[in-house]
Scaffold this motif. Sequence first.
Motif, short mmCIF file in Angstrom:
data_model
loop_
_atom_site.label_atom_id
_atom_site.label_comp_id
_atom_site.label_asym_id
_atom_site.label_seq_id
_atom_site.Cartn_x
_atom_site.Cartn_y
_atom_site.Cartn_z
N GLY A 24 0.81 -1.21 0.00
CA GLY A 24 0.00 0.00 0.00
C GLY A 24 0.84 1.26 0.00
O GLY A 24 2.06 1.21 -0.06
N VAL A 25 0.13 2.38 0.07
CA VAL A 25 0.75 3.71 0.16
C VAL A 25 0.51 4.21 1.58
O VAL A 25 -0.63 4.26 2.03
N PHE A 26 1.59 4.56 2.27
CA PHE A 26 1.47 4.92 3.68
C PHE A 26 1.93 6.35 3.93
O PHE A 26 3.04 6.73 3.55
N GLU A 27 1.05 7.12 4.56
CA GLU A 27 1.41 8.46 4.99
C GLU A 27 2.38 8.33 6.15
O GLU A 27 2.26 7.41 6.97
N ILE A 36 5.92 3.59 0.00
CA ILE A 36 5.07 2.75 -0.85
C ILE A 36 5.70 1.37 -1.00
O ILE A 36 6.92 1.25 -1.20
N ARG A 37 4.86 0.35 -0.92
CA ARG A 37 5.33 -1.03 -1.09
C ARG A 37 4.27 -1.86 -1.79
O ARG A 37 3.09 -1.82 -1.43
N TYR A 38 4.69 -2.61 -2.83
CA TYR A 38 3.80 -3.56 -3.51
C TYR A 38 4.61 -4.80 -3.89
O TYR A 38 5.74 -4.67 -4.37
N SER A 39 4.02 -5.95 -3.67
CA SER A 39 4.75 -7.20 -3.87
C SER A 39 4.36 -7.91 -5.17
O SER A 39 4.71 -9.07 -5.37
N LYS A 40 3.65 -7.21 -6.05
CA LYS A 40 3.35 -7.79 -7.36
C LYS A 40 3.14 -6.68 -8.37
O LYS A 40 2.86 -5.53 -8.02
N VAL A 41 3.25 -7.03 -9.63
CA VAL A 41 3.00 -6.08 -10.72
C VAL A 41 1.57 -5.59 -10.61
O VAL A 41 0.65 -6.36 -10.29
N SER A 42 1.35 -4.31 -10.85
CA SER A 42 0.04 -3.72 -10.64
C SER A 42 -0.72 -3.55 -11.95
O SER A 42 -0.16 -3.62 -13.04
N GLU A 43 -2.01 -3.30 -11.81
CA GLU A 43 -2.82 -2.84 -12.92
C GLU A 43 -2.54 -1.35 -13.12
O GLU A 43 -2.07 -0.68 -12.20
N PRO A 44 -2.81 -0.81 -14.30
CA PRO A 44 -2.63 0.64 -14.48
C PRO A 44 -3.47 1.43 -13.48
O PRO A 44 -4.63 1.11 -13.23
N ALA A 45 -2.87 2.44 -12.87
CA ALA A 45 -3.54 3.28 -11.88
C ALA A 45 -3.68 4.69 -12.45
O ALA A 45 -2.68 5.29 -12.84
N TYR A 46 -4.90 5.20 -12.51
CA TYR A 46 -5.18 6.52 -13.07
C TYR A 46 -5.30 7.52 -11.92
O TYR A 46 -6.10 7.32 -11.00
N PRO A 301 -12.68 -2.46 -1.84
CA PRO A 301 -12.99 -1.08 -2.20
C PRO A 301 -12.20 -0.03 -1.43
O PRO A 301 -11.74 0.94 -1.99
N ALA A 302 -12.04 -0.25 -0.13
CA ALA A 302 -11.31 0.74 0.67
C ALA A 302 -9.85 0.82 0.25
O ALA A 302 -9.26 1.88 0.15
N ARG A 303 -9.25 -0.35 -0.05
CA ARG A 303 -7.85 -0.36 -0.43
C ARG A 303 -7.65 0.06 -1.87
O ARG A 303 -6.58 0.52 -2.24
N SER A 304 -8.69 -0.06 -2.70
CA SER A 304 -8.55 0.36 -4.10
C SER A 304 -8.24 1.84 -4.21
O SER A 304 -7.46 2.25 -5.04
N ILE A 305 -8.85 2.64 -3.34
CA ILE A 305 -8.60 4.07 -3.39
C ILE A 305 -7.15 4.36 -3.05
O ILE A 305 -6.50 5.19 -3.68
N VAL A 306 -6.62 3.63 -2.07
CA VAL A 306 -5.21 3.80 -1.73
C VAL A 306 -4.35 3.38 -2.89
O VAL A 306 -3.39 4.04 -3.28
#
Length: 310
Positions: A24-27, A36-46, A301-306
């Motif tokens: 996720g993205v952490f303040e 920011i940390r992600y452990s897999k390739v992401s979908e495009p984020a707009y 849904p909550a994490r999608s916004i992040v």
Amino acid sequence: MSEVSIKQQQELSALIQQFTPNNGVFETAIPHLFVIRYSKVSEPAYRVYKPSFCVIAQGEKEVFLAQERFEYGAADYLVASMNLPVVGQIIRASEEQPYLSIKLEFTHDQILEVINDANVRIIPNENAKRAIFVGQTEHTLIDATLRLLELLHRPDDIPFLAPLCIKEILYTLLKGPYGVTLSQIAMEGSNTYRIRESIDHLTSCFDQTIRVEQLAEAANMSLSTFHRNFKEVTGMTPIQFQKQLRLHEARRILLSESAEAAEVAFRVGYESASQFSREYSRMFGSPPRSDVKQLKEMYDPARSIVFLGD
């Protein structure tokens, strides 16, 4: 300019992992600093980038501004000098080697303060430049970034020392190969400064009907000069820019609220729900209802916004 050492990269990765307990993205406790940390390739984020400095410690990412692609990875940095609608995607990440990065948002006033306080010599430049660029990180820039992150272990020191570290980061960027490009956003009277003011106006009033002639007049430019400079900075026309802002905001609303597509269309400035649906499908690949359903199935849904905020 000295390259970043392996030790510096390892230190940066370790610090980011200490403050990212999961994906996720952490303040952070430092205002406008995110890890920011992600452990897999992401979908495009707009999303709409605010003016920001981004450094990757591990992994790779690509960012599209209009049709232009910017790729950066470990030992690279990306700077967005204005509010820009972009598409970002993490293209290298795994459980063993997660994508790790930091994002520091800044303002044009901070840039101007550094220019004035440090007496940075700026060469006037009337030619507007693209408002996003990728550079190779050098050791002094990483040193300042490491010292900023290390303050997270000493919260009492943050109010006094964090602004100094941030000023050092901005100073180093201004002294680097893209310093002239970055400085122009704060230099009143430059073409880039005037386009930035137009972009700020479009960003705050994207849901309103705006005539490009009015923007050009406010920027004190002829219509042709305004169009040319706006496209040089953003890679798109003012109308295309506004359209992207509207569609990005519409998607955010649809993901975070229980609202009908037609209602959202009018909220972001469309007069025709059918036109909104067509343009939404063209940008995101499917109509609003189908797109949002698919996203909510893929992510909580909550994490999608992040996620979309990365």
